[in-house]
Design a protein around this motif. Structure first.
Motif, short mmCIF file in Angstrom:
data_model
loop_
_atom_site.label_atom_id
_atom_site.label_comp_id
_atom_site.label_asym_id
_atom_site.label_seq_id
_atom_site.Cartn_x
_atom_site.Cartn_y
_atom_site.Cartn_z
N ALA A 22 0.81 -1.22 0.00
CA ALA A 22 0.00 0.00 0.00
C ALA A 22 0.84 1.27 0.00
O ALA A 22 0.46 2.26 -0.62
N ARG A 23 1.99 1.24 0.68
CA ARG A 23 2.70 2.49 0.93
C ARG A 23 4.14 2.53 0.42
O ARG A 23 4.80 3.56 0.50
N GLY A 24 4.65 1.42 -0.06
CA GLY A 24 6.03 1.39 -0.51
C GLY A 24 6.99 1.32 0.66
O GLY A 24 6.60 1.34 1.83
N LEU A 25 8.26 1.26 0.33
CA LEU A 25 9.29 1.15 1.35
C LEU A 25 9.40 2.43 2.17
O LEU A 25 9.43 2.39 3.40
N ALA A 26 9.41 3.56 1.52
CA ALA A 26 9.56 4.84 2.24
C ALA A 26 8.33 5.17 3.08
O ALA A 26 8.45 5.70 4.18
N LEU A 97 4.78 -4.41 -5.45
CA LEU A 97 5.96 -4.45 -4.58
C LEU A 97 7.25 -4.34 -5.39
O LEU A 97 8.17 -3.62 -4.99
N THR A 98 7.33 -5.03 -6.51
CA THR A 98 8.54 -4.92 -7.32
C THR A 98 8.68 -3.52 -7.89
O THR A 98 9.79 -3.00 -7.98
N GLN A 99 7.56 -2.90 -8.23
CA GLN A 99 7.64 -1.53 -8.73
C GLN A 99 8.09 -0.56 -7.63
O GLN A 99 8.88 0.35 -7.89
N TRP A 100 7.60 -0.75 -6.41
CA TRP A 100 8.07 0.07 -5.29
C TRP A 100 9.58 -0.10 -5.14
O TRP A 100 10.31 0.88 -4.94
N ALA A 101 10.05 -1.35 -5.20
CA ALA A 101 11.49 -1.60 -5.02
C ALA A 101 12.29 -0.86 -6.10
O ALA A 101 13.31 -0.24 -5.81
N TRP A 102 11.83 -0.91 -7.34
CA TRP A 102 12.56 -0.26 -8.43
C TRP A 102 12.51 1.26 -8.31
O TRP A 102 13.47 1.94 -8.64
N GLU A 104 12.18 3.01 -5.45
CA GLU A 104 12.76 3.53 -4.22
C GLU A 104 14.20 3.10 -3.95
O GLU A 104 14.81 3.55 -2.99
N ARG A 105 14.72 2.26 -4.79
CA ARG A 105 16.09 1.81 -4.61
C ARG A 105 16.90 2.12 -5.85
O ARG A 105 16.37 2.18 -6.95
N ALA A 106 18.17 2.28 -5.67
CA ALA A 106 19.04 2.66 -6.78
C ALA A 106 19.19 1.55 -7.81
O ALA A 106 19.36 1.81 -8.99
N ASP A 107 19.12 0.30 -7.38
CA ASP A 107 19.38 -0.79 -8.30
C ASP A 107 18.69 -2.06 -7.82
O ASP A 107 18.17 -2.12 -6.71
N VAL A 108 18.72 -3.07 -8.65
CA VAL A 108 18.17 -4.36 -8.28
C VAL A 108 19.20 -5.13 -7.47
O VAL A 108 20.38 -4.79 -7.46
N THR A 109 18.75 -6.17 -6.81
CA THR A 109 19.66 -6.97 -5.99
C THR A 109 20.45 -7.94 -6.86
O THR A 109 20.02 -8.32 -7.96
N PRO A 110 21.60 -8.38 -6.38
CA PRO A 110 22.35 -9.41 -7.11
C PRO A 110 21.52 -10.67 -7.35
O PRO A 110 21.64 -11.30 -8.40
N GLU A 112 18.32 -10.83 -7.94
CA GLU A 112 17.43 -10.58 -9.09
C GLU A 112 18.20 -10.71 -10.40
O GLU A 112 17.69 -11.29 -11.36
N ILE A 113 19.40 -10.17 -10.43
CA ILE A 113 20.22 -10.27 -11.65
C ILE A 113 20.52 -11.73 -11.95
O ILE A 113 20.36 -12.19 -13.08
N GLU A 114 20.93 -12.48 -10.93
CA GLU A 114 21.23 -13.91 -11.10
C GLU A 114 20.00 -14.67 -11.60
O GLU A 114 20.12 -15.54 -12.47
#
Length: 190
Positions: A22-26, A97-102, A104-110, A112-114
């Motif tokens: 509902a509110r994102g990370l921030a 949730l994935t959109q909030w992460a993208w 509010e954060r500078a980059d994806v996690t290792p 996610e890349i893997e």
């Protein structure tokens, strides 16, 4: 009654899902999460280290559930697309949730890349054509985009001129599966 740490952890993860969706990370507040979970706020820091740690743990659990609901089938991407579309309709907050992460954060996690790299390698390996991993990654990204387009389009636009929303959604799902087949055929041929 004895303290059940596994149950407390599970309640915190469920409450975090609702709050972060509902509110994102921030915008999320640990006070609200703890109250909803009927837990002490300190339990968040004990189990997860921080609000960010709670977000990461909750997202990992939900992404694992999504993967269980839509198993990746690199040798049948249209079937995967249909399953992923269905799973996202059943759990639209996962995409949020994935959109909030993208956002509010500078980059994806290792991790996610893997995960994406492993899927691209599997697509390349399953293809009868000699696909590069870069081309296979393009295919995977396009398939995910096709599967998420319905959920990221405003409901009023999805329903424009429609008298039967369920039939409209089923028709769109069929279009996602057909478009995935076309993408795979076209990009495998180049």
């Amino acid at each position: 009654m004895p303290y059940d740490s596994a149950a407390t952890r599970a309640r915190l993860l469920d409450a975090a899902y609702d709050e972060f969706s509902a509110r994102g990370l921030a915008g999320a507040r640990v006070d609200r999460i703890a109250a909803e979970a009927r837990a002490n706020k300190q339990a968040i820091y004990v189990y997860f280290g921080s609000k960010d740690g709670l977000f990461d743990a909750m997202l990992a659990v939900r992404m694992s559930s999504l993967a269980d609901a839509a198993p990746f089938t690199p040798d049948d991407l249209p079937a995967y697309a249909g399953a992923l579309f269905d799973a996202l309709q059943d759990n639209p907050d996962i995409l949020r949730l994935t959109q909030w992460a993208w956002l509010e954060r500078a980059d994806v996690t290792p991790a996610e890349i893997e995960s994406h790299e492993a899927k691209a390698k599997a697509i390349a390996a399953a293809s009868p054509a000699a696909l590069s991993e870069t081309r296979a990654m393009d295919i995977f990204i396009l398939v995910v985009g096709l599967c998420t387009a319905w959920t990221t389009t405003a409901p009023a636009l999805r329903a424009a001129g429609v008298s039967d929303p369920a039939a409209r959604q089923a028709a769109h799902r069929a279009a996602v599966v057909a478009a995935t087949a076309a993408v795979v055929d076209r990009l495998s041929a180049d």
